[in-house]
Motif scaffolding. Structure first.
Motif, short mmCIF file in Angstrom:
data_model
loop_
_atom_site.label_atom_id
_atom_site.label_comp_id
_atom_site.label_asym_id
_atom_site.label_seq_id
_atom_site.Cartn_x
_atom_site.Cartn_y
_atom_site.Cartn_z
N VAL A 217 -2.18 -6.53 -8.53
CA VAL A 217 -3.19 -6.19 -9.54
C VAL A 217 -3.91 -4.90 -9.16
CG1 VAL A 217 -5.36 -6.93 -10.58
CG2 VAL A 217 -3.53 -8.59 -10.24
N VAL A 218 -4.30 -4.79 -7.90
CA VAL A 218 -4.99 -3.59 -7.43
C VAL A 218 -4.09 -2.36 -7.58
CG1 VAL A 218 -5.90 -2.44 -5.37
CG2 VAL A 218 -6.54 -4.80 -5.86
N ALA A 219 -2.81 -2.53 -7.27
CA ALA A 219 -1.87 -1.41 -7.35
C ALA A 219 -1.74 -0.88 -8.77
CB ALA A 219 -0.51 -1.83 -6.82
N GLN A 220 -1.81 -1.75 -9.75
CA GLN A 220 -1.70 -1.33 -11.14
C GLN A 220 -2.83 -0.37 -11.52
OE1 GLN A 220 -1.59 -4.93 -13.44
NE2 GLN A 220 0.53 -5.40 -12.92
N THR A 221 -3.98 -0.57 -10.89
CA THR A 221 -5.12 0.32 -11.14
C THR A 221 -5.07 1.56 -10.27
OG1 THR A 221 -6.50 -1.60 -11.71
CG2 THR A 221 -7.65 0.43 -11.14
N ALA A 222 -4.66 1.38 -9.02
CA ALA A 222 -4.71 2.49 -8.05
C ALA A 222 -3.55 3.47 -8.20
CB ALA A 222 -4.72 1.92 -6.63
N ARG A 223 -2.39 2.99 -8.61
CA ARG A 223 -1.19 3.84 -8.64
C ARG A 223 -1.34 5.05 -9.57
NH1 ARG A 223 2.49 -0.04 -9.30
NH2 ARG A 223 2.59 -0.41 -7.06
N PRO A 224 -1.86 4.90 -10.79
CA PRO A 224 -2.01 6.08 -11.65
C PRO A 224 -2.94 7.14 -11.05
CG PRO A 224 -2.15 4.07 -12.95
CD PRO A 224 -2.19 3.66 -11.51
N ALA A 225 -3.86 6.71 -10.17
CA ALA A 225 -4.79 7.65 -9.53
C ALA A 225 -4.23 8.19 -8.22
CB ALA A 225 -6.12 6.95 -9.27
N HIS A 226 -2.98 7.78 -7.88
CA HIS A 226 -2.32 8.23 -6.64
C HIS A 226 -3.13 7.85 -5.40
CE1 HIS A 226 0.44 10.41 -9.22
NE2 HIS A 226 -0.60 10.99 -9.81
N VAL A 227 -3.68 6.64 -5.43
CA VAL A 227 -4.43 6.10 -4.29
C VAL A 227 -3.60 4.98 -3.66
CG1 VAL A 227 -6.50 4.85 -3.57
CG2 VAL A 227 -6.67 6.70 -5.25
N PRO A 228 -3.15 5.15 -2.42
CA PRO A 228 -2.33 4.11 -1.78
C PRO A 228 -3.15 2.89 -1.38
CG PRO A 228 -2.76 5.89 -0.25
CD PRO A 228 -3.32 6.33 -1.57
N VAL A 229 -2.44 1.77 -1.22
CA VAL A 229 -3.06 0.49 -0.86
C VAL A 229 -2.43 -0.01 0.43
CG1 VAL A 229 -3.41 -1.91 -1.57
CG2 VAL A 229 -3.47 -0.06 -3.29
N ILE A 230 -3.23 -0.25 1.45
CA ILE A 230 -2.76 -0.88 2.68
C ILE A 230 -3.28 -2.31 2.66
CG2 ILE A 230 -2.76 -0.84 5.20
CD1 ILE A 230 -3.27 2.14 5.11
N SER A 231 -2.45 -3.23 2.20
CA SER A 231 -2.89 -4.60 1.96
C SER A 231 -2.76 -5.45 3.22
CB SER A 231 -2.06 -5.22 0.84
OG SER A 231 -0.70 -5.34 1.23
N TYR A 232 -3.54 -6.52 3.26
CA TYR A 232 -3.53 -7.43 4.41
C TYR A 232 -2.63 -8.63 4.17
CZ TYR A 232 -7.69 -4.73 5.72
OH TYR A 232 -8.55 -3.70 6.05
#
Length: 387
Positions: free
Chosen positions: A128-143
């Motif tokens: 869910v977070v990636a769907q929001t972050a990906r268009p902004a080119h913000v990577p996610v380092i998930s736990y």
């Protein structure tokens, strides 16, 4: 107030995030329980963030209430602890509560100008977070430890079942075991662990005699063991479940097979039932090294008044990783995602690690044995990657 002595890790990020350099430990300042105001501490999620022309903005997405709230708070505490221990001045970490929804937390984090997201804890939330972050080119380092959510700038940093199973199966093969079987619970984790067992046995050059699943009821478990024994003889059995369920399965498996080797998984680490269950005597399982965890626990308790969850080191190490990459990251620019794929790897509290091309973490794991009421390390975790 006199400050108790508490080991910390101020030099760990500077001297040991590249491999082959020893991590040093030093004293740290005690932080009281509750909200803490420091130059680098994350402001409340609702606060107006000040301008940060010389600092990187990094978002931490974790639950602060509800079922995962205690673990989420421990992760938040650990990130603050890492900032304080390293005297970090170029990173501002802001915590966003995912309890009311990961999408809203991610949207707020992006609106505040964060260029990197640490967390969330769960695989579904990471998607869910990636769907929001990906268009902004913000990577996610998930736990999360769910490798299935990795890719497209979502990095999986949690414990991955496939790696613990691969480590212990490879070790078992090196000790002469050739015929393997597996017991897996129904559900997503059991499915992932089952697939990992198939791949691990094949890679190690062994034979998988059979695999059976169960629904965690006593009757279902007993029936699964009976079916498994009907598949033929085997030297070892991988149980892809909790230590408590393994303690129920082990006596059934060892009827008429007292020398059967039982193999566990990362869920067994720290569980007292493994050492105290007679039928698990001689069982092997792979886990993260606890070499630095004891010192981390002492420092955490001195600050927050209680011991940390084992997962808290993920928060600490994710900050160390960010600080290491920040050396080549100009404030105000996109996060250099490609640096996360450094094949040389990084060093944190839990040992060496790196991300593979699929953006899933690779960790150095040790193999432990339950023997005589204690847990002993049979094969230490490697200190460097060989390839």
């Amino acid at each position: 107030m006199e400050q108790p002595k508490a080991p910390a890790f101020r030099t760990l990020w500077r001297k040991s995030m590249t491999l082959g350099v020893t991590a040093l430990l030093s004293a740290c300042t005690v932080v009281p329980k509750g909200p803490v105001e420091t130059p680098n501490a994350p402001p409340p999620p609702t606060a107006q963030l000040p301008a940060d022309e010389g600092r990187h903005r990094v978002a931490l997405l974790v639950p602060l209430s509800g079922p995962g709230g205690a673990v989420g708070q421990a992760l938040a505490n650990a990130t603050t602890m890492a900032l304080l221990d390293t005297n970090a001045t170029k990173i501002r970490i802001t915590t966003y509560d995912t309890s009311s929804g990961p999408a809203a937390a991610a949207a707020k984090a992006l609106a505040d100008g964060n260029r990197l997201i640490l967390g969330p804890m769960l695989g579904d939330d990471a998607l869910v977070v990636a769907q929001t972050a990906r268009p902004a080119h913000v990577p996610v380092i998930s736990y999360t430890g769910d490798a299935g959510v990795a890719g497209n700038d979502v990095f999986v940093m949690g414990a991955v079942p496939a790696q613990t199973i691969a480590r212990e199966v490879k070790y078992a093969r090196a000790q002469g075991l050739t015929r393997f079987a597996a017991l897996m619970p129904l559900g997503n984790y059991g499915e992932r662990a089952g697939n990992a067992t198939i791949a691990a046995v094949r890679a190690a050059g062994g034979t998988l005699v059979g695999m059976e699943s169960y629904d965690r009821s006593k009757g279902s478990l007993t029936a699964a063991v009976r079916r498994l024994k009907g598949r033929g003889a085997f030297d070892a059995v991988v149980i892809g479940d909790t230590a408590a369920m393994a303690a129920q399965a082990a006596p059934l498996l060892k009827i008429a097979a007292p020398h059967l080797r039982i193999l566990g998984n990362e869920l067994w680490a720290g569980e007292a039932v493994v050492a105290r269950t007679p039928a698990l005597n001689g069982a092997w399982f792979a886990a993260l090294s606890d070499q630095r965890f004891g010192r981390f626990t002492e420092s955490y308790k001195a600050r927050f008044g209680q011991p940390p969850y084992r997962a808290a080191t993920l928060g600490y190490d994710s900050v160390l990783l960010t600080l290491r990459i920040a050396r080549e990251w100009a404030p105000g620019t996109p996060f250099p995602t490609g640096r996360l794929l450094d094949r040389g790897g990084f060093l944190g509290l839990d040992g060496i690690f790196r991300f593979n091309a699929n953006q899933v973490i690779e960790r150095a794991l040790e193999v432990r044995e339950a023997r005589g009421g204690a847990i002993n390390v049979l094969s230490p975790a490697p200190t460097r990657f060989e390839d």
